[in-house]
Design an enzyme around this catalytic site. Structure first.
Site, PDB file in Angstrom:
ATOM      1  CB  SER A 125      -1.200   0.298   1.312  1.00 58.12           C
ATOM      2  OG  SER A 125      -1.485   1.127   1.525  1.00 58.12           O
ATOM      3  CE1 TYR A 170      -5.121  -1.907   4.739  1.00 61.69           C
ATOM      4  CE2 TYR A 170      -3.401  -0.284   4.488  1.00 61.69           C
ATOM      5  CZ  TYR A 170      -3.877  -0.831   4.405  1.00 61.69           C
ATOM      6  OH  TYR A 170      -4.127  -1.506   2.734  1.00 61.69           O
TER       7      TYR A 170
END
Ligand code: NAD
Length: 260
Positions: A142, A155
């Site tokens: 990401s 995350y």
């Protein structure tokens, strides 16, 4: 391009993983689907993919929090197809909260699913890739593997870890015909993003529309979501012989986000 090869994509019952699975199947790869969801709907998608692309598609429901299930899934795929040629580590979840409010169980689940599962699949898939002298490991990290945002501690930690594991894996297998890269997408409109909009609205104290325009797309200079087809195209490129020297990289596909 991938006729006779097998691709295992974790978290491929939805969003990016499903789009990548379809793209790889469209070039002739046999597919191992994985992920959560309604068994009937998954079976419809599995058999449609088989008939649409004329490849074999199997589904394994391994839970990415369970190392034994992950190992059994990869070894089952190797048993059935001879090897896993392309491993796409894509399964992921999100939870948005300030660190001092962050539920410990959510932290543990995000670290397990988004990061540790990449170690477990890679560990299980490498022996057959090494024997074959060919393999492609593609980790869907990401932008949050490269930069941070507030309220996404687990995350951001997991995705930075995936980028580190990508580099280590690439170094270990560099002379064995195997490449390992991380793809670092900016925002892609999938259920994972749609689900976090209400929590982000709460955390930032703004409306859901404002979250999309002023929070989600604010760091993305194009002010557009990244398309699922763009991710499929990048995965396919990484599988090609043209990408044989591209390894150990963390590739942003983020509308310019990490150019800031
Ligand atoms: P999604 O919610 O549409 O799909 C997630 C997939 O992971 C689903 O198939 C789900 O069933 C599976 N999954 C979740 N928990 C699992 C578990 N315990 N075991 C097995 N499978 C499990 O989300 P998405 O947006 O397609 O995300 C896919 C990946 O892309 C994730 O790793 C995510 O972090 C990453 N990513 C997404 C975006 C985005 O904007 N959508 C941006 C950057 C990175």
């Amino acid at each position: 391009m991938l006729q006779g090869k097998t691709a295992l994509i974790t978290g491929s019952t939805s969003g990016i993983g499903f789009a990548v699975a379809q793209r790889l199947a469209s070039t002739g790869a046999n597919i191992v689907l994985n992920g959560l969801g309604d068994a009937g709907e998954i079976e419809i998608a599995r058999s449609k993919m088989e008939s649409q692309y004329g490849v074999r598609v199997i589904y394994n429901p391994a839970d990415m929090t369970k190392p034994a299930e992950i190992k059994a899934m990869v070894e089952g795929a190797v048993g059935q197809f001879g090897k896993v040629d392309v491993l796409v580590n894509n399964a992921g979840i999100q939870h948005v909260a300030a660190i001092d409010d962050f539920p410990v169980a959510r932290w543990d689940a995000i670290i397990a699913i988004n990061m540790s599962s990449v170690f477990h699949t890679t560990r299980a898939a490498l022996p057959a890739m090494k024997s074959a002298g060919w393999g492609r490991i593609i980790n869907i990290a990401s932008s949050h593997g490269l930069v941070a945002s507030p309220y996404k501690s687990a995350y951001v930690t997991a995705k930075h870890g995936v980028v580190g594991l990508t580099k280590t894996t690439a170094l270990e297998v560099a002379q064995q015909g195997i490449t390992c890269n991380a793809i670092c997408p900016g925002y892609v409109l999938t259920p994972l993003v749609e689900k976090q909009i209400p929590d982000m609205a709460k955390a930032h104290g703004v409306s859901e529309d404002e979250v999309v325009h002023d929070v989600l797309l604010a760091p993305q200079p194009t002010r557009k979501f990244v398309g699922l087809d763009e991710l499929g195209a990048l995965v396919l490129y990484l599988c090609s012989e043209g990408a044989v020297s591209l390894t150990g990289a963390a590739l942003p596909i983020d509308g310019g986000w990490t150019a800031h």
